[in-house]
Write a protein that holds these residues in place. Structure first.
Motif, PDB file in Angstrom:
ATOM      1  N   ASP A 101     -28.767  20.907  19.234  1.00  0.00           N
ATOM      2  CA  ASP A 101     -28.623  19.518  19.702  1.00  0.00           C
ATOM      3  C   ASP A 101     -29.968  19.012  20.182  1.00  0.00           C
ATOM      4  O   ASP A 101     -30.261  19.040  21.354  1.00  0.00           O
ATOM      5  CB  ASP A 101     -27.569  19.490  20.816  1.00  0.00           C
ATOM      6  N   GLU A 140     -31.558  10.199  24.001  1.00  0.00           N
ATOM      7  CA  GLU A 140     -30.142  10.247  23.603  1.00  0.00           C
ATOM      8  C   GLU A 140     -29.279  10.879  24.676  1.00  0.00           C
ATOM      9  O   GLU A 140     -28.180  10.407  24.976  1.00  0.00           O
ATOM     10  CB  GLU A 140     -29.993  11.023  22.287  1.00  0.00           C
ATOM     11  N   ASP A 142     -26.033  14.816  14.284  1.00  0.00           N
ATOM     12  CA  ASP A 142     -26.128  15.171  15.701  1.00  0.00           C
ATOM     13  C   ASP A 142     -24.770  15.629  16.211  1.00  0.00           C
ATOM     14  O   ASP A 142     -24.290  15.173  17.244  1.00  0.00           O
ATOM     15  CB  ASP A 142     -26.632  13.938  16.478  1.00  0.00           C
ATOM     16  N   ASN A 157     -18.849   6.640  25.666  1.00  0.00           N
ATOM     17  CA  ASN A 157     -18.861   7.201  27.014  1.00  0.00           C
ATOM     18  C   ASN A 157     -19.232   6.136  28.040  1.00  0.00           C
ATOM     19  O   ASN A 157     -20.205   5.410  27.867  1.00  0.00           O
ATOM     20  CB  ASN A 157     -19.886   8.344  27.083  1.00  0.00           C
ATOM     21  N   ARG A 195     -14.711   9.266  28.416  1.00  0.00           N
ATOM     22  CA  ARG A 195     -15.008   9.157  26.978  1.00  0.00           C
ATOM     23  C   ARG A 195     -14.169   8.021  26.390  1.00  0.00           C
ATOM     24  O   ARG A 195     -12.971   7.907  26.677  1.00  0.00           O
ATOM     25  CB  ARG A 195     -14.699  10.484  26.281  1.00  0.00           C
ATOM     26  N   THR A 218     -20.492  11.854  22.123  1.00  0.00           N
ATOM     27  CA  THR A 218     -20.939  10.468  21.929  1.00  0.00           C
ATOM     28  C   THR A 218     -22.313  10.429  21.293  1.00  0.00           C
ATOM     29  O   THR A 218     -23.198  11.192  21.699  1.00  0.00           O
ATOM     30  CB  THR A 218     -21.019   9.778  23.325  1.00  0.00           C
ATOM     31  N   HIS A 240     -25.149  21.680  25.150  1.00  0.00           N
ATOM     32  CA  HIS A 240     -25.219  21.307  26.574  1.00  0.00           C
ATOM     33  C   HIS A 240     -24.920  22.494  27.494  1.00  0.00           C
ATOM     34  O   HIS A 240     -24.937  22.339  28.707  1.00  0.00           O
ATOM     35  CB  HIS A 240     -24.238  20.180  26.938  1.00  0.00           C
TER      36      HIS A 240
END
Ligand SMILES: C[C@H](N)C(=O)N[C@@H](Cc1c[nH]cn1)C(=O)O
Length: 497
Positions: A153, A187, A216, A233, A363, A437, A465
């Motif tokens: 990512d 982003e 992505d 989001n 979200r 998102t 993440h």
């Protein structure tokens, strides 16, 4: 009969030439994979964490490195200042500059389609002590997996697109389409300034763009996928402020109304334990699941047990595939991310924090509208807070308002995607949505009016993440081949005059 025979032989020759070209390109990719891994190592080593203002110099360097790479390849590169909007100031008072957006252009043939690749090179925060098995910014290969923050990512996918263009160039093969790049560095914090930049460049950089491709996101299983929707989001800060300063809980506890208790109280009214959002109006705005969607979800390959074991839980909110996928992709959800000002270090500090700020996000899905959600959430929290009759002050701010995005899977871009996946992986892709998102997806669609496809190459278990984010070598290398094949397939779409 003779004419038919000629056409058939021509088609046969053409398919041979085409297949021949692909295998040359694929061979080139295979034989350069060590270089690609090294390139990823260099990129991962740059701590381009967009959420940490102290890392801003690294983020600027990341943008420069990206621009330089595209320049070396002969791209027409321009680094664009995004519009800052609200100016963030550093503690010393000097403004915090947004990273420039890298735009680049390869080829300018009006007979060909122009495909714009969007990606980002900023990352989420990562620290070894968060529980990483390896140094997050030192790409480490274990059992064919390349571990490092941003590997999946979105650094490897951006590099894979670059390698795809490079491979055509290295083999002196003409690019089948004109290729443009838009690579940003914000982003992960909501693409600050990018919407305004796209709007400003609608009639210049974007005027000849036919299609937009975004890579992505990830597959849902081991089967490659094409993504046709993302959730948006809305990210909120809820600040409760009370006494002038932090207080001793033994000395003052029981006499003051604690901001943290107010905050936890109102946070608890956002969502029920079974996942029902309690903010009035939110659930009513959700587009109903259609029969067609239900059927699509039924056909998707999805391993429940693996999903649970991968994230280390024994129970999920839903026990059937359709409900689970629907709640991952096309229903809103509330997540509480943290509380600024709260004590979170090891040990037993006994303070009453004077001011605490909760960070939570909702979200977004069709037909929710972030502007409406902002009002719904703000009004609701204030009304819940008022019932507490607290003397403390509540301030609710929405800091990100990204819309959801949904594409038409019947569009030729998706037929091209299916053909490219078939060529490289010899399977049909799953058609999936993404629970995360990509803030700019909807803006691209609304502002440029162009169609978008999301062509993921990340694995389903890449840990975006999270601790131990990785990209498998297989996905990186085969993904690069997929992009090569995709450019070829998009070139076959009939150009409208
Ligand atoms: C899907 C993409 N790779 C991603 O992770 N996007 C972020 C973007 C975001 C949303 N709000 C703030 N940043 C995400 O979905 O969390």
């Amino acid at each position: 009969q003779m004419a038919l025979l000629c056409v058939a032989s021509l088609l046969l020759v053409l398919s041979f030439v085409d297949a021949f070209q692909y295998s040359d390109l694929a061979l080139y990719i295979d034989s350069h994979q060590e270089e690609y891994v090294e390139a990823l190592r260099d990129w991962v080593a740059i701590e381009s964490d967009s959420s940490n203002i102290l890392k801003r110099p690294d983020l600027h360097r990341m943008m420069d490195v990206t621009a330089e790479k595209l320049r070396e390849m002969g791209g027409n590169v321009v680094m664009v200042h995004p519009w800052a909007g609200i100016q963030i100031k550093l503690p010393g008072g000097q403004p915090l500059a947004l990273p420039k957006v890298v735009t680049a252009h390869f080829g300018n043939d009006s007979q060909k389609h122009t495909v714009c690749i969007y990606g980002h090179v900023d990352v989420q925060p990562a620290k070894l002590e968060d529980g990483w098995r390896t140094e997050p910014y030192n790409l480490t290969e274990i059992d064919g997996n390349l571990y490092g923050r941003g590997a999946s990512d979105n650094k490897a996918p951006v590099l894979a697109w670059i390698h795809a263009v490079e491979a055509y160039q290295a083999l002196n093969m003409e690019l089948p389409v004109n290729v443009k790049f838009v690579i940003e560095g914000m982003e992960e914090t909501g693409s600050n300034g990018l919407d305004a930049m796209i709007l400003a460049q609608r009639d210049t950089f974007f005027s000849d763009v036919d299609f937009i491709v975004i890579s992505d996101c990830g597959w849902l299983s081991k089967r490659p996928a094409l993504t046709y929707g993302t959730r948006g989001n809305c990210y909120f800060f809820a600040e409760v402020e009370g006494p002038r300063q932090d207080l001793h809980s033994g000395v003052y506890g029981g006499t003051v109304i604690e901001p943290m208790i107010d905050l936890i109280g109102i946070l608890d009214t956002l969502i029920s334990p079974s996942g029902k959002i309690l903010i009035p109006g939110i659930r009513e705005a959700v587009a109903p699941l259609t029969d067609e969607e239900w059927k699509m979800y039924q056909d998707i390959q999805f391993d429940f047990d693996h999903y649970k074991s991968k994230i280390g839980v024994s129970h999920l909110m839903y026990n059937n595939k359709v409900d689970l996928l629907a709640h991952r992709w096309r229903h809103p959800t509330v997540s509480i991310h943290g509380i600024e000002g709260a004590f979170s270090d090891p040990g037993t500090k006994t303070v009453i924090p004077a001011k605490v700020t909760a960070k939570f996000s909702i979200r977004q899905v069709p037909d929710m509208d972030p502007a409406v959600v902002k009002k719904q959430v703000t009004d609701y929290l204030h009304s819940v807070f008022a019932k507490r009759k607290s003397p403390n002050k509540l301030k609710v701010t929405m800091v990100i308002g990204a819309k959801p995005w949904l594409a038409d899977t019947k569009h030729e871009l998706y037929q091209a995607g299916k053909a490219a996946v078939k060529r490289v992986f010899n399977v049909d892709p799953d058609l999936i949505r993404e629970g995360g998102t990509i803030p700019v997806a909807r803006t691209f669609q609304d502002v440029t009016g162009k169609s978008i496809i999301m062509l993921p190459i990340g694995g389903f278990d890449d840990g975006l993440h999270s601790q131990n984010e990785k990209m498998s070598r297989y996905n990186y290398i085969e993904g690069t081949k997929l992009f090569i094949a995709y450019l070829h397939e998009v070139a076959q779409i009939k150009k409208s005059v």
